[in-house]
Design a protein around this motif. Structure first.
Motif, PDB file in Angstrom:
ATOM      1  N   TYR A 171       0.838  -1.477   0.001  1.00 39.38           N
ATOM      2  CA  TYR A 171      -0.063   0.081  -0.015  1.00 39.38           C
ATOM      3  C   TYR A 171       0.692   1.442   0.067  1.00 39.38           C
ATOM      4  N   GLU A 172       1.679   1.339   0.765  1.00 35.94           N
ATOM      5  CA  GLU A 172       2.540   2.612   0.934  1.00 35.94           C
ATOM      6  C   GLU A 172       3.225   2.663  -0.322  1.00 35.94           C
ATOM      7  N   ARG A 182       1.808   9.356  -6.095  1.00 35.13           N
ATOM      8  CA  ARG A 182       2.323  10.595  -5.621  1.00 35.13           C
ATOM      9  C   ARG A 182       3.201  11.235  -6.519  1.00 35.13           C
ATOM     10  N   ASP A 183       4.481  10.263  -6.519  1.00 33.39           N
ATOM     11  CA  ASP A 183       5.701  10.739  -7.329  1.00 33.39           C
ATOM     12  C   ASP A 183       5.236  10.777  -8.814  1.00 33.39           C
ATOM     13  N   MET A 238      -5.849   8.240  -1.618  1.00 33.46           N
ATOM     14  CA  MET A 238      -6.547   9.389  -1.014  1.00 33.46           C
ATOM     15  C   MET A 238      -5.034  10.203  -0.405  1.00 33.46           C
ATOM     16  N   ARG A 239      -4.104   9.351   0.349  1.00 29.72           N
ATOM     17  CA  ARG A 239      -2.858   9.994   0.725  1.00 29.72           C
ATOM     18  C   ARG A 239      -2.070  10.450  -0.424  1.00 29.72           C
ATOM     19  N   ALA A 240      -2.148   9.938  -1.445  1.00 28.65           N
ATOM     20  CA  ALA A 240      -1.208  10.145  -2.685  1.00 28.65           C
ATOM     21  C   ALA A 240      -1.743  11.855  -2.982  1.00 28.65           C
ATOM     22  N   VAL A 241      -3.032  11.824  -3.210  1.00 31.78           N
ATOM     23  CA  VAL A 241      -3.468  13.060  -3.564  1.00 31.78           C
ATOM     24  C   VAL A 241      -3.463  14.123  -2.799  1.00 31.78           C
ATOM     25  N   GLU A 242      -3.546  13.960  -1.450  1.00 41.82           N
ATOM     26  CA  GLU A 242      -3.443  14.948  -0.629  1.00 41.82           C
ATOM     27  C   GLU A 242      -2.031  15.451  -0.419  1.00 41.82           C
ATOM     28  N   GLU A 243      -1.067  14.496  -0.504  1.00 36.32           N
ATOM     29  CA  GLU A 243       0.523  14.741  -0.407  1.00 36.32           C
ATOM     30  C   GLU A 243       0.763  15.664  -1.854  1.00 36.32           C
TER      31      GLU A 243
END
Length: 425
Positions: A309-310, A317-318, A350-355
């Protein structure tokens, strides 16, 4: 959504190296201060508009409350001026459910001075007991591949839509039943059938108080007939006939196709602001700028190996940041990103978008805006300047610099000396 059928609809678009799968699913919070940014040229957001009297429309589901505040003030580029870098974050089938992702990303937007576009699925404002009010093209009345909503879900979604618009965000449409594939799917709909689907999407927004029995709830603070100027079709299917219908109905943009990261142009009078091909770090191909497509290329399922997942979230994100960097340092083409309020693979996307928002929206000369604001800015530009910008390939800045590349504009155009002097007031 309690009543919604948990289903992911899939469409297919081929690329040179991999079949791109495009789809959407049904839906399954402290404010920060705006990040300081050093003036994007010709791209300042306006001060809040003065309060005006509320004028209810129809049954009071919507209302005219005056001009929307917090919007970009579109200004024509001056000769030799480098364009600002626009980034559009958008959400398909936007609604508020138990995950509270709509309300969460509203707070993210405020924190990083980013306005966005929320594409509402009309059936999210229609209670299941009133399902037969929806008469979908090529399907029986009351049919929806993403189900309908319940009263609490409608109340929660309306409250988020109201706040989102007041924050300066845009409310577009993702239509209604989300029918994908070959048999009766949106890819087979005629122009007349698209007109019907659009009309029904508008109707569900304009009549939610009556349909859901929520007469005591505050209205949405906009006239949806005027607010609705753009859309993304389910699974990116049916775009050809949708654009024809949308052009007849006065829409201003569409974001249902697949583009490279170059400057947009118009199609039948609508700005083509489609999703774009972006890098997948560590892989030998690009994918579409949407969470769903990263998921398909990584796990192929919404519940992949938790140990990855991470990595998968970091990869998305990258990839988005790489796409941003090549535009920001290159041709300055707007970056278009699409998402869903979902928890696929543990919510890693969702984490990727926020970051990504936190990384790019705070940079100099960057404007994270809605599609409406991007369309406003494009309409304010000299068409000849936009034509010249479209000659720049992906990631390529002008060889002799921006000052030389955009040094002159046609004599007498609004960007001429006389107009520039007026713009200083």
């Amino acid at each position: 959504m309690k009543a919604a059928t948990r289903r992911i609809a899939v469409g297919v678009a081929a690329t040179a190296l991999i079949a791109e799968l495009v789809g959407c699913s049904v839906l399954d919070a402290a404010d920060g201060s705006a990040a300081a940014k050093q003036g994007a040229p010709g791209a300042k957001k306006g001060a809040p508009a003065p309060k005006s009297a509320v004028r209810l429309i129809g049954d009071g589901s919507t209302a005219f409350t005056g001009p929307q505040s917090g919007l970009l003030k579109p200004r024509r580029l001056k000769p030799g001026q480098q364009p600002p870098q626009f980034v559009v974050f958008s959400w398909d089938g936007a609604g508020e459910d138990s995950q509270k992702l709509f309300s969460h990303f509203r707070k993210v937007g405020k924190k990083y001075d980013a306005t966005m576009t929320y594409f509402l699925s009309g059936v999210y404002l229609l209670p299941e007991e009133k399902a037969n009010l929806y008469d979908p093209p090529q399907h029986s009345p009351g049919r929806s591949d993403i189900g309908f909503n319940d009263t609490q879900g409608i109340r929660d979604t309306v409250r988020q839509l109201r706040g989102a618009w007041q924050d300066g965000n845009e409310v577009g449409t993702h239509f209604n039943g989300h029918f994908c594939g070959n048999e009766g799917g949106v890819g087979q709909w005629s122009v007349d059938e698209w007109r019907s689907e659009i009309s029904q999407a508008r109707s569900f927004v304009k009549n939610w108080r009556t349909n859901a029995g929520l007469e005591g709830e505050q209205p949405l603070p906009f006239d949806y007939d005027k607010e609705l100027i753009g859309a993304r079709t389910p699974c990116l299917e049916g775009r050809t006939n949708f654009v024809r219908a949308a052009a007849e109905l006065g829409f201003r943009y569409d974001t249902s196709g697949i583009n490279d990261q170059i400057w947009p142009k118009k199609d039948l009078g609508l700005w083509d602001l489609s999703l774009q091909m972006v890098p997948v770090p560590g892989r030998a191909f690009e994918t579409l700028s949407m969470d769903y497509n990263f998921m398909v290329n990584q796990s192929g399922t919404v519940k992949g190996d938790p140990s990855k997942y991470e990595y998968w979230g970091n990869q998305m994100r990258d990839g988005l940041v790489k796409a941003f960097d090549r535009a920001y340092n290159g041709n300055r083409a707007p970056l278009i990103i699409g998402n869903h309020f979902e928890s696929w693979n543990g919510g890693t996307y969702m984490r990727a978008v926020e970051e990504t928002i936190a990384t790019v929206c705070v940079k100099r000369d960057v404007q994270c805006v809605s599609f409406r604001q991007l369309a406003d800015w494009l309409d304010a530009q000299d068409p000849e300047v936009l034509r010249k910008l479209r000659t720049l390939p992906v990631g390529q800045a002008p060889g002799n610099g921006w000052a030389a590349f955009l040094a002159t504009q046609p004599a007498g155009a609004p960007g001429s000396t006389k107009a520039k002097q007026a713009d200083r007031h």
